[in-house]
Design an enzyme around this catalytic site. Structure first.
Site, PDB file in Angstrom:
ATOM      1  N   GLU A 204     -35.523  -0.567  17.280  1.00 15.32           N
ATOM      2  CA  GLU A 204     -36.664  -0.144  16.463  1.00 15.32           C
ATOM      3  C   GLU A 204     -37.630   0.733  17.261  1.00 15.32           C
ATOM      4  O   GLU A 204     -38.661   1.172  16.734  1.00 15.32           O
ATOM      5  CB  GLU A 204     -37.391  -1.365  15.908  1.00 15.32           C
ATOM      6  CG  GLU A 204     -36.733  -1.953  14.664  1.00 15.32           C
ATOM      7  CD  GLU A 204     -35.299  -2.400  14.895  1.00 15.32           C
ATOM      8  OE1 GLU A 204     -35.084  -3.194  15.829  1.00 15.32           O
ATOM      9  OE2 GLU A 204     -34.413  -1.958  14.162  1.00 15.32           O
ATOM     10  N   ASN A 288     -28.243  -1.545  14.868  1.00 15.71           N
ATOM     11  CA  ASN A 288     -28.484  -0.524  13.852  1.00 15.71           C
ATOM     12  C   ASN A 288     -28.782   0.839  14.485  1.00 15.71           C
ATOM     13  O   ASN A 288     -29.296   0.914  15.600  1.00 15.71           O
ATOM     14  CB  ASN A 288     -29.680  -0.923  12.976  1.00 15.71           C
ATOM     15  CG  ASN A 288     -30.962  -1.073  13.775  1.00 15.71           C
ATOM     16  OD1 ASN A 288     -31.117  -2.036  14.509  1.00 15.71           O
ATOM     17  ND2 ASN A 288     -31.876  -0.123  13.643  1.00 15.71           N
ATOM     18  N   ASP A 330     -30.845  -1.248   8.082  1.00 15.09           N
ATOM     19  CA  ASP A 330     -31.077  -2.028   9.296  1.00 15.09           C
ATOM     20  C   ASP A 330     -30.064  -3.151   9.461  1.00 15.09           C
ATOM     21  O   ASP A 330     -30.406  -4.245   9.885  1.00 15.09           O
ATOM     22  CB  ASP A 330     -32.509  -2.602   9.318  1.00 15.09           C
ATOM     23  CG  ASP A 330     -32.784  -3.393  10.592  1.00 15.09           C
ATOM     24  OD1 ASP A 330     -32.316  -2.958  11.663  1.00 15.09           O
ATOM     25  OD2 ASP A 330     -33.448  -4.442  10.519  1.00 15.09           O
TER      26      ASP A 330
END
Length: 603
Positions: A204, A288, A330
């Site tokens: 992220e 991801n 995700d």
């Protein structure tokens, strides 16, 4: 094969009705078994989080069984002194129980030869405080592992350590991550062939994912394989033989991305590794792709959201399969893979079974990467199956995110049908016990730019309960039949790991704090104990110095699902914790922070 339901929540749900008949497995015969080389006979110890290299989390101990588990009582407790999410697994080595806390990652050794299991020593690695600021989803750690007289674990600030298991003396500490890039370490290492295998977190933050091997005796880095970029970086060479055509070609880790997007493309390795000594293959998933805004990374985004089989000695890739090509939601591919040997369509096959974040349980040939079945264990609206000819996940176009548009009722949600929390497999029942969620979400894609060390997401998410209104479930999956045998519904997401035993008992915890034992065959609840905080840890069991069986679990809510409590977030902000708070507004009414080890035994 598909039917449309209008659930009680009002969601239009596409639900897979049954596995494809052409792939019907052999139902008769004994349950699949893990390879003996990866799952040695029971020795009463628990020396690595997954119990063994095959990731079964199954104990052959049976003193505690379905007939007497109702008499379990507390043997002793121990406070970790840290009130954040406790995702670690207690380890039993010899007569010592090892417990690892979340940040600041304190390792405790408890002496089980003495009443009350007093502290033998503790080791404090003192990780950089700034690492807390770039941790994606609480400051968790998924556990230490033991091998050859050493305890190995990672620290949030990017170090791998080796500690003398007898004395607690630090033997080595190696820096492998850079928090200035948003890179942290939270996974549980796997040790095999004299090497410590670790991976990074930070998808992220646009961190580029890798897996690395270190010499277990010295901590020296031996090789690093990236999960995006040129073949040379990914360690793809002449021995790379993926099963599906879409994974064949030169430098796909570059050409399946917009120019240079792979450099901050994610694919981190923060989940579970497995090792097959017979094939000499190391298995690891990849996280991801970054950012969540898929418009910024057109293409399949190799080699993210998939699984690699690698040579553990060189890191060379042998095969790859992508669970979620061009991931839209995700759906990290970092979950556990359980190594089993079984008969499939009349032929002996070496397989791995994998409950994946995209909502399907995969049965896969672990020598080649061929998918044998992929059947759903969660309500689906965003995909409609896996094409077994191409191996490709089939997305529902109407649910594809668009920048500036809210796409509603996407199932499963961002943490998937099941996140990191590991399942357990019983070779007695043939069931895989899957702790998971029942959540859907509304998703809005937003603009985002990459700045090193800052969040690189590009989506606003609001999660919500799935059909039925419950937010969690615990499912027994019949591996041979490829379908659920039974399911227990839970109020909150089931974020703990699972443990199966030869006593025909399965253990797991709930986010309210209940530690439960259920009948492995029927799912009947046989015993439960209310701990002081929500449970997101991994239960383990072992034989103590007194010759009796014990069961251990860490209590202490947190992690992504419990961030509203661990991080004291405002329940009025449904977008907090990347949208998880929207589904967990009432968790503060059900539990509070904690950090306590509970150990149980029979009277």
């Amino acid at each position: 094969m598909w039917r449309l339901l209008i659930a009680s929540t009002g969601l239009a749900i596409v639900l897979a009705a049954s596995p494809a008949p052409a792939q019907a497995p052999d139902a008769a015969g004994n349950p699949p078994k893990p390879p003996a080389s990866a799952a040695p006979p029971e020795d009463g110890q628990w020396t690595q989080p997954a119990k063994n290299w095959a990731n079964t989390r199954f104990s052959g101990l049976d003193e505690i069984n379905s007939g007497n588990v109702g008499k379990l009582q507390v043997a002793f407790t121990f406070s970790t002194g840290v009130n954040r999410g406790q995702e670690s697994a207690p380890l039993m080595v010899g007569t010592t129980l090892y417990v690892l806390s979340p940040y600041p990652n304190i390792l405790y050794a408890l002496d089980l030869t003495k009443p009350g299991a007093p502290l033998k020593w503790k080791y404090e690695p003192k990780p950089e405080a700034a690492s807390q600021g770039v941790a994606c989803c609480d400051v968790v750690n998924r556990g230490p592992t033991f091998a050859d007289g050493r305890i190995h674990f990672v620290t949030l600030d990017g170090n791998v350590v080796g500690v003398d298991a007898e004395t607690g003396k630090e033997l080595w500490k190696t820096k492998v991550g850079d928090i200035n890039k948003g890179e942290t370490l939270t996974m549980a290492p796997l040790v095999a062939r004299g090497k410590v295998f670790v991976g990074n977190s930070g998808g992220e933050y646009g961190v580029r994912g890798w897996v690395q091997a270190l010499d277990a005796a010295s901590g020296k880095s031996l090789w690093t394989a990236f999960n995006t970029g040129p073949d040379a970086d990914v360690k793809i060479g002449p021995d790379f033989k993926p099963f599906y055509d879409q994974d064949k070609g030169k430098d796909l880790g570059v050409s399946t991305w917009p120019p240079d997007a792979w450099k901050q493309g994610g694919g981190t390795v923060w989940g579970w590794l497995a090792y097959d000594p017979d094939l000499n293959l190391l298995y690891h998933g990849t996280g991801n792709p970054g950012p969540w805004n898929h418009d910024l990374r057109q293409g399949d985004n190799k080699w993210t959201a998939g699984i690699f089989a690698r040579d553990p000695d060189s890191g060379a890739a042998r095969w790859f399969y992508q669970w979620s090509p061009h991931d839209l939601y995700d759906w990290d591919g970092i979950n556990e893979q359980i190594l089993l040997d079984m008969t499939w369509k009349g032929q002996p096959r070496k397989v791995l079974v994998r409950p994946e974040r995209n909502g399907y349980v995969y049965l896969m040939d672990r020598t080649t990467g061929e998918v044998l079945y992929a059947n759903p264990f969660h309500v689906m609206t965003a995909t409609k199956g896996v094409d077994l000819k191409t191996g490709r996940l089939q997305y529902v176009p109407e649910k594809a995110p668009e920048t500036g548009k809210v796409v509603r009722d996407v199932c499963p949600t961002a943490p998937g049908a099941k996140d990191w929390n590991p399942s357990a497999y019983s070779e007695r029942t043939g069931y895989l016990y899957i702790p998971h969620v029942n959540l859907c979400m509304d998703w809005e894609t937003t603009e985002v730019n990459y700045i090193a060390g800052t969040p690189y997401v590009g989506a606003e998410v609001r999660m919500k309960p799935g059909p039925g209104g419950h937010r969690g479930a615990f499912t027994a999956w019949d591996v041979r039949q490829g379908k659920a045998a039974w399911t227990i519904k839970e109020t909150f997401p089931v974020w703990s790991g699972a443990l199966a035993t030869a006593g025909n008992v399965v253990f797991y915890g709930t986010m309210e704090g209940w530690f439960k034992a259920v009948d492995a065959t029927t799912g009947a609840v046989l015993w439960q104990f209310k701990t002081g905080s929500g449970i997101i840890g991994q239960p383990t069991t072992f034989k103590g110095p007194d010759g009796h069986q014990y069961v251990a679990i860490l209590s202490g809510v947190g992690g992504w699902a419990g961030a509203i409590v661990a991080g004291d977030l405002d329940p009025r902000d449904g977008t907090a914790a990347k949208g998880f708070v929207n589904a967990m507004r009432d968790l503060k009414d059900a539990t509070t922070k904690g950090g306590t080890l509970h150990v149980f035994r029979l009277p």
